[in-house]
Design an enzyme around this catalytic site. Structure first.
Site, PDB file in Angstrom:
ATOM      1  N   SER A 108      57.821  59.179  74.776  1.00  0.00           N
ATOM      2  CA  SER A 108      57.293  60.279  73.977  1.00  0.00           C
ATOM      3  C   SER A 108      57.721  61.625  74.550  1.00  0.00           C
ATOM      4  O   SER A 108      57.784  61.811  75.767  1.00  0.00           O
ATOM      5  CB  SER A 108      55.761  60.207  73.948  1.00  0.00           C
ATOM      6  N   TYR A 130      58.992  64.985  68.202  1.00  0.00           N
ATOM      7  CA  TYR A 130      58.127  65.546  67.171  1.00  0.00           C
ATOM      8  C   TYR A 130      58.803  66.806  66.636  1.00  0.00           C
ATOM      9  O   TYR A 130      59.539  67.486  67.357  1.00  0.00           O
ATOM     10  CB  TYR A 130      56.744  65.897  67.724  1.00  0.00           C
ATOM     11  N   THR A 156      59.195  60.936  64.969  1.00  0.00           N
ATOM     12  CA  THR A 156      57.867  60.506  64.539  1.00  0.00           C
ATOM     13  C   THR A 156      57.276  61.528  63.582  1.00  0.00           C
ATOM     14  O   THR A 156      57.104  62.690  63.940  1.00  0.00           O
ATOM     15  CB  THR A 156      56.938  60.333  65.750  1.00  0.00           C
ATOM     16  N   LYS A 254      60.095  57.049  62.356  1.00  0.00           N
ATOM     17  CA  LYS A 254      58.818  56.348  62.502  1.00  0.00           C
ATOM     18  C   LYS A 254      57.762  57.011  61.629  1.00  0.00           C
ATOM     19  O   LYS A 254      57.580  58.221  61.687  1.00  0.00           O
ATOM     20  CB  LYS A 254      58.372  56.370  63.962  1.00  0.00           C
ATOM     21  N   HIS A 278      50.769  55.176  62.537  1.00  0.00           N
ATOM     22  CA  HIS A 278      50.445  55.725  63.856  1.00  0.00           C
ATOM     23  C   HIS A 278      49.229  55.028  64.463  1.00  0.00           C
ATOM     24  O   HIS A 278      48.361  55.653  65.072  1.00  0.00           O
ATOM     25  CB  HIS A 278      50.222  57.233  63.793  1.00  0.00           C
TER      26      HIS A 278
END
Length: 395
Positions: A108, A130, A156, A254, A278
């Site tokens: 992440s 992100y 994501t 995603k 999620h």
């Protein structure tokens, strides 16, 4: 066999709950609002049944597959999750465990360890992005990932439009100040083994996110980075196309749950999509991902790789996802519980539990390989699947 070994993900969860302070454990459970989606992600797998065979079973089964440009030893990848303060080694321990078991790591951008350290621990690392900040900010993060050796990126987009929880959200400080340490002391005192892990490292849990740092500046806190994300206008499909053009390797989108958006993702040029809500941490009331998977796999499975995340707790769950059209699955909470229960060894244990479950299910179904699975191996109840979205949408 070591007495630290556990035979199920459920046992890993029990040990994590026992070891972790209540607020830390609560952050792992998460889920939004009433928890409808969180619960359906689990319950939907239980509705699926098998059609096993009696004789003619294969003596050996092949579990390996090819996903996002890489051969992996089992169809399970590590999904990127934020600050992993459940263990001092965090994402590095997870990366080492994934490498030891022959699979890929998702890191992440809100992770607690620098991408350089994680890639060194597992060369098959994908960097998760992100849509945060300006395009220039995003390009800097992509370039850092590329320089570090990331083999692909994960964009994501399925988080987080809803965050309140009916059972209450844990208190997570922005920084571990002296005042916060005093507030946290009773929880730490009642969970001395977790606290001792940090005492041995001579450092406190770090809530900063180094992969979001600007050049020459200290890493922001998780909530600092989250605040920037909240202030960034959401991306359009044109933004997705633009980002895809900036990366010439594997690109996973995603957060897809609708058939029409799966087609848009194909038009945007992505390599793969993950059918995801999620983990129930987004809009509550969204159907379980395994319900949405078959329609999406039918629509675009011959054009992009289709993965799934959400609700995986057993190797048999993985097999169900593969039978319904997924190339592989990503896991989140399961490996975090393993990390909390036993560090790197605990994550390896989780992957072993899943591997053993996949293998034994293939044996019962009379399959020689994960690639032989089909819907004929399942009993799917009427009305189980859902097809979300418009049937025809222009790109």
């Amino acid at each position: 066999m070591s007495n630290t070994w556990f035979e199920s993900i459920a046992e890993a969860q029990r040990r994590a709950k026992k070891r972790l302070p209540r607020s830390v454990y609560s952050a792992l459970i998460a889920g939004s609002e009433k928890g409808l989606t969180l619960n359906d992600n689990l319950a939907a797998f239980d509705e699926l049944r098998y059609a096993p065979r009696t004789a003619g079973h294969a003596a050996e089964r092949a579990l390996g597959t090819h996903v996002l440009g890489r051969d992996i030893a089992l169809p399970v990848l590590i999904s990127p999750t934020g600050v992993q303060a459940v263990h001092p080694d965090g994402e590095v321990a997870v990366a080492r465990a994934a490498a030891a078991r022959g699979t890929s790591m998702g890191l992440s951008s809100f992770g607690s360890k620098p991408i350089e350290e994680v890639v060194a621990a597992n060369p098959n690392t994908y960097f998760q992005v992100y849509w945060t900040g300006s395009r220039e900010d995003i390009l800097r993060r992509l370039e850092r990932a590329r320089t570090a050796g990331a083999v692909g990126i994960i964009l994501t987009l399925d988080w987080s439009f809803s965050h309140s929880r009916d059972w209450g959200s844990p208190h997570i400080p922005e920084r571990l100040s002296f005042r916060e340490l005093l507030r946290f002391a009773p929880e730490g005192a009642t969970h001395p083994r977790w606290l001792l892990d940090y005492v041995k490292t001579r450092r406190l849990p770090d809530l900063s996110v180094p992969n979001m740092a600007q050049p020459g500046e200290p890493a922001p806190t998780f909530f600092g980075a989250y605040g920037q994300w909240m202030q960034t206008p959401p991306p359009s499909w044109e933004d997705v196309r633009w980002l895809r053009a900036q990366w010439d390797g594997p690109f996973l989108l995603k957060g897809v749950i609708r058939v029409d958006e799966a087609r848009r993702a194909v038009d945007a040029g992505v390599s793969a999509i993950s059918v995801s809500n999620h983990g129930g941490n987004n809009l509550d009331g969204t159907p379980a991902t395994i319900r949405a998977l078959p329609a999406i796999a039918d629509a675009v499975g011959d054009q992009v790789e289709v993965l799934l995340d959400g609700g995986i707790r057993r190797g048999s769950d993985v097999v169900k996802a593969l039978a319904l059209g997924a190339r592989a699955v990503l896991i989140g909470r399961a490996y975090l519980w393993g990390l909390a229960a036993g560090g790197q060894a605990g994550v390896e244990n989780v992957l072993d539990v899943l591997r053993n479950g996949i293998d034994s299910t293939l044996l019962a179904l009379g399959k020689r390989s994960v690639h032989e699975l089909s819907r004929n191996d399942l009993v799917v109840p009427q009305g189980f699947g859902v097809e979300l979205g418009d049937q025809a949408v222009a790109s």
